[in-house]
Write a protein that holds these residues in place. Structure first.
Motif, short mmCIF file in Angstrom:
data_model
loop_
_atom_site.label_atom_id
_atom_site.label_comp_id
_atom_site.label_asym_id
_atom_site.label_seq_id
_atom_site.Cartn_x
_atom_site.Cartn_y
_atom_site.Cartn_z
N ASN A 7 42.51 55.71 42.67
CA ASN A 7 43.80 55.30 42.12
C ASN A 7 43.84 53.83 41.76
OD1 ASN A 7 44.86 57.88 42.35
ND2 ASN A 7 45.53 57.53 44.44
N ALA A 8 42.65 53.25 41.61
CA ALA A 8 42.56 51.82 41.26
C ALA A 8 41.46 51.61 40.23
CB ALA A 8 42.28 50.99 42.51
N LEU A 9 41.67 50.63 39.40
CA LEU A 9 40.68 50.25 38.40
C LEU A 9 40.56 48.73 38.43
CD1 LEU A 9 38.84 51.12 36.07
CD2 LEU A 9 40.83 50.96 34.56
N PHE A 10 39.35 48.25 38.73
CA PHE A 10 39.06 46.82 38.80
C PHE A 10 38.43 46.41 37.47
CE2 PHE A 10 38.97 48.48 43.10
CZ PHE A 10 39.70 47.54 43.81
N VAL A 11 39.12 45.57 36.70
CA VAL A 11 38.65 45.16 35.38
C VAL A 11 38.27 43.68 35.44
CG1 VAL A 11 39.21 45.01 32.92
CG2 VAL A 11 40.27 46.80 34.33
N PRO A 12 36.95 43.38 35.40
CA PRO A 12 36.54 41.97 35.44
C PRO A 12 36.79 41.29 34.10
CG PRO A 12 34.62 43.38 35.20
CD PRO A 12 35.81 44.28 35.32
N GLY A 13 36.70 39.99 34.10
CA GLY A 13 36.88 39.20 32.88
C GLY A 13 37.36 37.82 33.24
N PRO A 14 37.60 36.98 32.24
CA PRO A 14 38.10 35.63 32.52
C PRO A 14 39.39 35.65 33.33
CG PRO A 14 37.52 35.85 30.20
CD PRO A 14 37.41 37.22 30.81
N THR A 15 40.23 36.64 33.04
CA THR A 15 41.40 36.91 33.87
C THR A 15 41.24 38.34 34.37
OG1 THR A 15 42.79 35.46 32.51
CG2 THR A 15 43.92 36.99 33.98
N PRO A 16 40.74 38.51 35.60
CA PRO A 16 40.51 39.87 36.11
C PRO A 16 41.83 40.61 36.29
CG PRO A 16 40.11 38.22 37.80
CD PRO A 16 40.40 37.47 36.54
N VAL A 17 41.74 41.92 36.20
CA VAL A 17 42.92 42.78 36.30
C VAL A 17 42.66 43.86 37.34
CG1 VAL A 17 44.43 44.39 35.06
CG2 VAL A 17 43.51 42.38 33.87
N LEU A 18 43.67 44.15 38.13
CA LEU A 18 43.67 45.29 39.03
C LEU A 18 44.77 46.23 38.56
CD1 LEU A 18 43.11 46.97 41.59
CD2 LEU A 18 44.63 45.40 42.83
N LEU A 19 44.38 47.43 38.16
CA LEU A 19 45.35 48.47 37.84
C LEU A 19 45.41 49.42 39.02
CD1 LEU A 19 44.38 49.42 34.18
CD2 LEU A 19 46.42 48.21 34.91
N GLU A 86 37.84 35.00 42.16
CA GLU A 86 37.62 33.68 42.75
C GLU A 86 37.62 32.60 41.67
OE1 GLU A 86 34.21 31.38 45.29
OE2 GLU A 86 34.57 33.49 45.75
N GLN A 87 36.91 32.86 40.57
CA GLN A 87 36.83 31.88 39.47
C GLN A 87 38.19 31.65 38.83
OE1 GLN A 87 34.14 30.01 38.49
NE2 GLN A 87 33.24 30.85 40.36
N ALA A 88 38.99 32.71 38.68
CA ALA A 88 40.31 32.61 38.03
C ALA A 88 41.41 32.20 39.01
CB ALA A 88 40.67 33.94 37.39
N HIS A 89 41.06 32.10 40.29
CA HIS A 89 42.03 31.77 41.35
C HIS A 89 43.14 32.81 41.46
CE1 HIS A 89 40.02 27.93 41.75
NE2 HIS A 89 40.15 27.77 40.46
N GLY A 90 42.82 34.04 41.07
CA GLY A 90 43.78 35.12 41.18
C GLY A 90 43.47 36.22 40.19
N ALA A 91 44.40 37.16 40.07
CA ALA A 91 44.21 38.30 39.17
C ALA A 91 45.55 38.80 38.68
CB ALA A 91 43.47 39.43 39.88
N VAL A 92 45.52 39.47 37.54
CA VAL A 92 46.70 40.20 37.08
C VAL A 92 46.68 41.54 37.80
CG1 VAL A 92 47.78 41.36 35.11
CG2 VAL A 92 46.80 39.06 34.83
N VAL A 93 47.76 41.84 38.48
CA VAL A 93 47.89 43.10 39.21
C VAL A 93 48.98 43.90 38.52
CG1 VAL A 93 48.44 44.20 41.41
CG2 VAL A 93 47.15 42.04 41.37
N LEU A 94 48.60 45.09 38.05
CA LEU A 94 49.56 45.96 37.38
C LEU A 94 49.64 47.28 38.11
CD1 LEU A 94 48.60 45.43 33.62
CD2 LEU A 94 50.45 44.33 34.90
N SER A 95 50.84 47.65 38.51
CA SER A 95 51.10 48.95 39.09
C SER A 95 51.61 49.84 37.96
CB SER A 95 52.14 48.82 40.20
OG SER A 95 52.46 50.09 40.72
N VAL A 96 50.96 50.97 37.78
CA VAL A 96 51.30 51.89 36.70
C VAL A 96 51.53 53.28 37.28
CG1 VAL A 96 50.09 50.58 34.92
CG2 VAL A 96 48.85 52.30 36.21
#
Length: 123
Positions: A7-19, A86-96
């Protein structure tokens, strides 16, 4: 509350995302509306990104734990995502309501069903 890996998707990138879907904190998070792609900060929420688990921590008793890597393949992907957090000092977290079949960022950031925002990393 535990959110299973499926039920989770970890998307790396310059601004990582957790769905995450089925999150018990969904209704506590702000609705995301970011047609320009600039996701606002999620006030009073934080993330702790680790290889075996991820914690989304909110105000008071609000929060959830997302299961991390359970296989060698997942470990490599999750480690890359944790490094990005760690590099971005955080992540975008989206609950869908449900994880998308494909990532349509415009829809995720404008349809009014996604909740969350950028959360600073506590680790």
């Amino acid at each position: 509350m535990l959110i299973l890996r499926e039920n989770a998707l970890f998307v790396p990138g310059p601004t990582p995302v957790l769905l995450m879907s089925g999150a018990p904190v969904h209704d506590l998070l702000p609705v995301v509306h970011a047609p320009d792609g600039n996701v606002p900060a999620c006030e009073d929420w934080h993330i702790v990104a680790k290889l075996t688990f991820c914690v989304v921590d909110g105000p008071g008793e609000s929060g959830c734990v997302i299961a991390g890597a359970t296989t060698a393949e997942e470990a490599q992907e999750t480690a890359a995502w944790c490094d990005a957090v760690e590099q971005a000092h955080g992540a975008v977290v989206l609950s869908v309501p449900e994880l998308p079949q494909s990532l349509d960022w415009e829809q995720l950031l404008t349809d009014g069903r996604s909740r969350g925002g950028f959360m600073p990393n506590l680790a």
